[in-house]
Design a protein around this motif. Sequence first.
Motif, mmCIF file in Angstrom:
data_model
loop_
_atom_site.group_PDB
_atom_site.id
_atom_site.type_symbol
_atom_site.label_atom_id
_atom_site.label_comp_id
_atom_site.label_asym_id
_atom_site.label_seq_id
_atom_site.Cartn_x
_atom_site.Cartn_y
_atom_site.Cartn_z
ATOM 1 N N LEU A 138 -28.826 14.260 -2.114
ATOM 2 C CA LEU A 138 -29.611 15.351 -1.531
ATOM 3 C C LEU A 138 -30.758 15.754 -2.450
ATOM 4 O O LEU A 138 -31.900 15.908 -2.010
ATOM 5 N N GLU A 166 -9.539 6.845 9.876
ATOM 6 C CA GLU A 166 -9.803 7.875 8.856
ATOM 7 C C GLU A 166 -11.162 7.634 8.215
ATOM 8 O O GLU A 166 -11.566 6.498 8.021
ATOM 9 N N PHE A 223 -13.631 7.981 4.878
ATOM 10 C CA PHE A 223 -13.381 7.947 3.431
ATOM 11 C C PHE A 223 -14.033 9.125 2.756
ATOM 12 O O PHE A 223 -15.055 9.590 3.183
ATOM 13 N N MET A 248 0.030 10.585 5.082
ATOM 14 C CA MET A 248 0.464 9.265 4.606
ATOM 15 C C MET A 248 -0.457 8.201 5.173
ATOM 16 O O MET A 248 -1.033 8.345 6.233
ATOM 17 N N SER A 249 -0.565 7.133 4.454
ATOM 18 C CA SER A 249 -1.425 6.043 4.879
ATOM 19 C C SER A 249 -0.976 5.487 6.217
ATOM 20 O O SER A 249 0.217 5.452 6.512
ATOM 21 N N ALA A 250 -1.932 5.068 7.011
ATOM 22 C CA ALA A 250 -1.611 4.625 8.352
ATOM 23 C C ALA A 250 -1.325 3.131 8.418
ATOM 24 O O ALA A 250 -1.032 2.616 9.475
ATOM 25 N N HIS A 251 -1.414 2.436 7.286
ATOM 26 C CA HIS A 251 -1.224 0.988 7.324
ATOM 27 C C HIS A 251 0.156 0.643 7.842
ATOM 28 O O HIS A 251 1.162 1.183 7.391
ATOM 29 N N PRO A 311 0.828 -1.210 0.000
ATOM 30 C CA PRO A 311 0.000 0.000 0.000
ATOM 31 C C PRO A 311 0.865 1.265 0.000
ATOM 32 O O PRO A 311 0.544 2.250 -0.659
ATOM 33 N N ALA A 312 1.985 1.221 0.739
ATOM 34 C CA ALA A 312 2.851 2.403 0.804
ATOM 35 C C ALA A 312 3.413 2.728 -0.577
ATOM 36 O O ALA A 312 3.515 3.905 -0.962
ATOM 37 N N PHE A 337 -8.134 -3.640 -1.098
ATOM 38 C CA PHE A 337 -8.898 -3.135 0.040
ATOM 39 C C PHE A 337 -8.712 -1.617 0.085
ATOM 40 O O PHE A 337 -7.789 -1.093 -0.544
ATOM 41 N N PRO A 338 -9.560 -0.895 0.789
ATOM 42 C CA PRO A 338 -9.421 0.568 0.803
ATOM 43 C C PRO A 338 -8.100 0.980 1.458
ATOM 44 O O PRO A 338 -7.743 0.459 2.512
ATOM 45 N N VAL A 339 -7.374 1.879 0.821
ATOM 46 C CA VAL A 339 -6.126 2.405 1.387
ATOM 47 C C VAL A 339 -6.414 3.829 1.861
ATOM 48 O O VAL A 339 -6.814 4.683 1.070
ATOM 49 N N HIS A 340 -6.240 4.049 3.178
ATOM 50 C CA HIS A 340 -6.547 5.359 3.746
ATOM 51 C C HIS A 340 -5.784 6.469 3.045
ATOM 52 O O HIS A 340 -4.575 6.364 2.856
ATOM 53 N N GLY A 341 -6.471 7.518 2.689
ATOM 54 C CA GLY A 341 -5.803 8.701 2.161
ATOM 55 C C GLY A 341 -5.427 8.600 0.698
ATOM 56 O O GLY A 341 -4.829 9.527 0.147
ATOM 57 N N LYS A 398 -6.606 11.411 -1.544
ATOM 58 C CA LYS A 398 -5.814 12.643 -1.521
ATOM 59 C C LYS A 398 -4.547 12.461 -2.335
ATOM 60 O O LYS A 398 -4.122 13.371 -3.058
ATOM 61 N N PHE A 449 0.789 4.224 -2.766
ATOM 62 C CA PHE A 449 0.470 5.549 -2.243
ATOM 63 C C PHE A 449 1.452 6.587 -2.801
ATOM 64 O O PHE A 449 1.052 7.626 -3.334
#
Lengths: 184, 404
Positions: free
Chosen positions: A67, B402, B404, B1-4, A22-23, A46-50, A53, A26
């Motif tokens: 809405l 976090e 989404f 940065m991702s927390a993984h 994932p890193a 799987f979902p990778v945080h951030g 962005k 990213f």
Amino acid sequence: MKPKAATERPKSFGLVAQFDTPAAIFRACEKVRDAGYLRWDAHTPFPVHGLDKAMGLKPSRLPWISLVLALGGAATGLLLQWWTSAVEYPLIISGKPYFSWPAFVPVIFELSVLGGAAGAVFGMLFLNRLPQLYHALFRVDAFAKVTDDKFFISIEAADPRYDEQKTRKLLESAGASLVTVVEA
Amino acid sequence: MSAHGVTRRLAQADVSIPSTSSWSKLPLIGGGLAAAGAAGSAAFGLADHGQLFFSYLVAFLFFVSIAIGGLFFVLVNHLSRAGWGVVVRRLAENLMGTLPLFLLLFVPIAFGLHDLYHWAHHEAVAGDPVLAGKAVYLNPTFFLIRGFAFLVLWSAAGLWFLRTSVAQDSSGEPCLTRRMQMASAPMTLLFAVTVTLAAFDWIMSLEPHWFSTVFGVYFFSGCVVAVYATMILLVLALDRSRLLGNAVSIEHVHDLGKMLFAFVAFWAYIAFSQFMLIWYANLPEETIWYSQRWDNSWRGISIFLAVGHFIVPFFFLLSRAIKRNRTLLACGAAWMLFIHLVDVHWLVMPTHHREGFHFSLMDPAAILFVGGLFLVVLGLGLKKQALVPLKDPRLSESLAFENF
């Protein structure tokens, strides 16, 4: 109909690059974003945080669809009950006025929930262009690992900045363990 | 940065209130406010017992609802094994840690039974078949036994959950989390029953002829709105003073905002459910409660409540951008606390001021008194231990949380 010149037709769908962690994907996404690409995507098991962005994605339009449909549902509920109970077929029910808005609230509420929920689900499918039975990426055998333990970036040939050599170099320098051309 | 794959640790010193911080003076400030409130109540209240006790009941209910909400937050976090909320759970634990104070603060209500509750008058019950029928339940002795029993149960549960959680700060035993999860299920059941009955006893019985089965849920929804609003303000204020050591991010604040938004909608759902059924059936013994709040100047407060407790905050808190803006969310939370106070006032006061809305100086005096004591106990609790459960097994999950 005039046949298109061979040069205009894209030779391939684009490039797909495989990353192992994932890193890694990213950081690679940040590079592709900073290089100014527009027609590209990241694929992860799987979902990778951030990651949104890192990809420079704008906030989704989905909440607005939801809405608008929720408010539309509420308006439908109100107008339908007003028209049926107060205009088209007025009946006196338990001595209340024809237009008794408190009695209409449950239907207004339910229809706004229905509208909002349907907007979220079908809006999501629409924005993601789903259902999609075929995608050029499925031709790449290695891509099957996207449902397991590998991470991918695909850059489309239709991107204005796309150049098979330069784009390949960018992806390799970003740490890709494998870069493959995707057949159109 | 991702927390993984990144594990962060918190040191006790990073998330504690140092003696140099102005937060350590909170008990002192609270004490001052309480003294001012007591002096004010004494100055205005000795001539008018009725007003004194009604103002006091409003203040008692407002602050006890925050403490009850704190207990609910802790219970539901253990019940659902929530990961995201671990970094803010200690603050909820401190809010519920104020529950024993209300055991003491319930004593004045015992002295005010005659001024507050019509059913507490022997001669009124004797000549009234409805009240005579309810006397098995609604009599002073049983009322006081129930009130103290509820408060003892909530206090005991609150202290047990707080102490177990604090014990984990030093021992780091994961089995303590398991024990709290096991206890949270039966306690949630007891909580539901006791909060319902407390709402029936303390508020609904002000109009002893009137009844509404959903009333307990209505009071509960107010408790939860109050606690999420309080927690948002606490988190933002402590974070501003850099006392949470970067444990709490905008993601947690955003989630607290989402919960506040959800319970604003829940409150409206319950409030309207109660109103619509009574309005539709149009039975005099039920509608009296609403006509009391509509056929005089209370109507203005009723409309203000519908607009200020639901319509405006619903659309204000709907947007993701507002929930992620500390200043705007703090404004929303402060407003919800204020309007919750208006809600409690609106539930209680029409019994005393049947002719219409009336503002008394004893109202703010009582708020100062109870609120001051609340701040004393809360401030002492906040100082006593770390502001974040340091060794909770789900802490790293919560730190990395976090949206989404």
